[in-house]
Design a protein around this motif. Structure first.
Motif, PDB file in Angstrom:
ATOM      1  N   TRP A 153      23.101  -4.232   6.880  1.00 48.81           N
ATOM      2  CA  TRP A 153      24.537  -4.469   7.055  1.00 48.81           C
ATOM      3  C   TRP A 153      25.044  -3.846   8.348  1.00 48.81           C
ATOM      4  O   TRP A 153      25.716  -4.484   9.141  1.00 48.81           O
ATOM      5  N   TRP A 154      24.697  -2.560   8.575  1.00 50.89           N
ATOM      6  CA  TRP A 154      25.184  -1.879   9.784  1.00 50.89           C
ATOM      7  C   TRP A 154      24.625  -2.535  11.030  1.00 50.89           C
ATOM      8  O   TRP A 154      25.326  -2.703  12.035  1.00 50.89           O
ATOM      9  N   GLY A 179      27.033  -4.160  13.804  1.00 48.61           N
ATOM     10  CA  GLY A 179      27.005  -3.660  15.180  1.00 48.61           C
ATOM     11  C   GLY A 179      26.673  -4.775  16.153  1.00 48.61           C
ATOM     12  O   GLY A 179      27.387  -5.015  17.144  1.00 48.61           O
ATOM     13  N   CYS A 219      34.633   2.045   2.082  1.00 52.18           N
ATOM     14  CA  CYS A 219      33.232   2.393   2.329  1.00 52.18           C
ATOM     15  C   CYS A 219      32.743   3.513   1.432  1.00 52.18           C
ATOM     16  O   CYS A 219      31.553   3.790   1.364  1.00 52.18           O
ATOM     17  N   LEU A 235      27.991   0.659   1.151  1.00 52.31           N
ATOM     18  CA  LEU A 235      27.773   1.476   2.340  1.00 52.31           C
ATOM     19  C   LEU A 235      27.541   2.939   1.980  1.00 52.31           C
ATOM     20  O   LEU A 235      27.490   3.800   2.847  1.00 52.31           O
TER      21      LEU A 235
END
Ligand code: HEC
Ligand SMILES: [Cu+2]
Length: 355
Positions: A51-52, A56, A30, A37
């Motif tokens: 993406w996050w 999640g 990362c 990221l």
């Protein structure tokens, strides 16, 4: 404590720690100069956010599905339902999980995803952004600045851009399909022979970023890296000014000590490589050239062979002697007709080509 017990404890410890250790290894991906990221620009920040969000949300979905699966195994403790009630429950699951959930998820993704994609489109702006042309070759990058003040600047395997403002990249491929990708700035976009694709990227502040060909293009695809540096506008302009043809031409021929090396270069190398200021007999060009990187500012490049070797004293000579071992199969033939000292002499001269 018996030996068995010690072994058992050790096995248990390994098991307990292996999961976080594995995650830690994954997470090292990362950071670093090629991580999506670790965004360094608006477009990349949007991509990272999407993406996050996806990671999640889909983790939650995974946990829910696994929980439901486990629950379904516990048959006995389940409440008794009539056939009608079972049918109704099943329909709810199908409608909820099969229709509503995907529609809602994709809707939310589009709300974030469409503007993120939009920002990378080269729509007209009040002040048109600088254009940088990047061409993918097997296995190196040609970079051109057509709008540079005083005339086009050409270089290779390094890309310099102004920070804090959008830049339009016009990309294409010279031989096969490559893909232009600066992960920390956003992207990626295919480089297709005979076609120009456009993408707009911006670096928030000065910095050095890694870029990588992102479309498999042959054996040395992994060794097709591009060094990207964003700098203040004034530094960027100075960088371009130093690479004006008129300046590079005098640089190439300024020292008599390197005259023999230059002659060998014209004979053996100039049919594939340009060095501003060298006059090459037309007969050289008739030997259908495989195009190689422009070497006019090679001494000032951070790497050789598109990221294979760091530039340092003697590195060019070393590359010339060993490039087929360092980057097997690359499109430059081994220089078998030249002895190592001759190659080193050319390397020494090329190193002086540093604006
Ligand atoms: C048949 C064409 C051809 C000839 C002849 C040729 N080269 Fe190359 N050269 C290439 C190609 C293609 C590359 C890119 C290799 C890669 O990185 O995949 C290259 C790469 C290089 C590089 C590294 C450039 C960079 O930015 O990393 C140097 C330096 C170089 N050549 C010098 C020479 C010298 C000196 C000679 C003559 C002794 C020579 N070349 C002859 C095609 C050629
Ligand atoms: Cu590639």
């Amino acid at each position: 404590m018996g030996l068995m017990r010690v072994q058992w404890m050790r096995a248990r410890l390994i098991r307990v720690w292996s999961i976080p250790a594995f995650l830690a290894v994954l997470l090292t991906g990362c950071a670093g100069n090629k991580s999506i990221l670790d965004p360094a620009g608006r477009a990349a920040a949007d991509v990272a956010l999407v993406w996050w969000g996806m990671a999640g949300f889909f983790s939650l979905v995974l946990i829910m599905v696994v929980a439901l699966g486990l629950y379904s195994f516990r048959r006995r403790s389940r409440p008794k339902l009539s056939a009608l009630e079972e049918k109704r429950l099943a329909r709810r699951f199908i409608l909820g999980g099969g229709v509503l959930l995907p529609v809602a998820t994709i809707g939310v993704l589009l709300i974030f995803g469409v503007p993120a994609g939009q920002r990378m489109l080269p729509v007209p702006l009040g002040t048109p952004p600088d254009v940088i042309q990047v061409t993918g070759h097997q296995w190196w990058w040609e970079v051109r600045y057509p709008g540079a003040e005083g005339g086009e600047v050409v270089t290779a395997n390094q890309l310099v851009m102004p920070a804090g403002e959008p830049v339009d990249f016009h990309v294409t491929g010279a031989d096969v399909i490559h893909s232009f990708w600066i992960p920390r700035l956003g992207g990626k976009i295919d480089m297709i022979p005979g076609h120009i694709n456009r993408i707009r990227l911006e670096a928030d502040s000065p910095g050095v970023f890694g870029a990588q060909c992102a479309e498999f293009c042959g054996t040395q695809h992994a060794h097709m890296q591009l060094y990207v540096e964003a700098m203040e506008r004034s530094d960027y302009e100075a960088w371009l000014a130093e690479r004006q043809a008129a300046k590079l031409e005098t640089l190439a021929v300024q020292s008599d000590a390197h005259a023999p090396a230059r002659e060998v270069f014209v004979e053996y190398c100039a049919r594939c490589h340009r060095v501003a200021g060298l006059t090459v007999p037309d007969s050289q060009w008739e030997l259908a050239p495989i195009q190689g990187p422009d070497l006019s500012d090679i001494g000032a490049r951070p790497t050789l062979g598109a990221g294979v070797l760091a530039m340092e004293e003697g590195a060019i000579g070393y590359w010339l002697e060993h490039h087929q071992q360092l980057k097997p199969g690359n499109r430059m033939p081994a220089h078998l007709a030249l002895e190592p000292p001759a190659l080193q002499a050319i390397g020494d001269w090329l190193e002086t080509l540093s604006p």
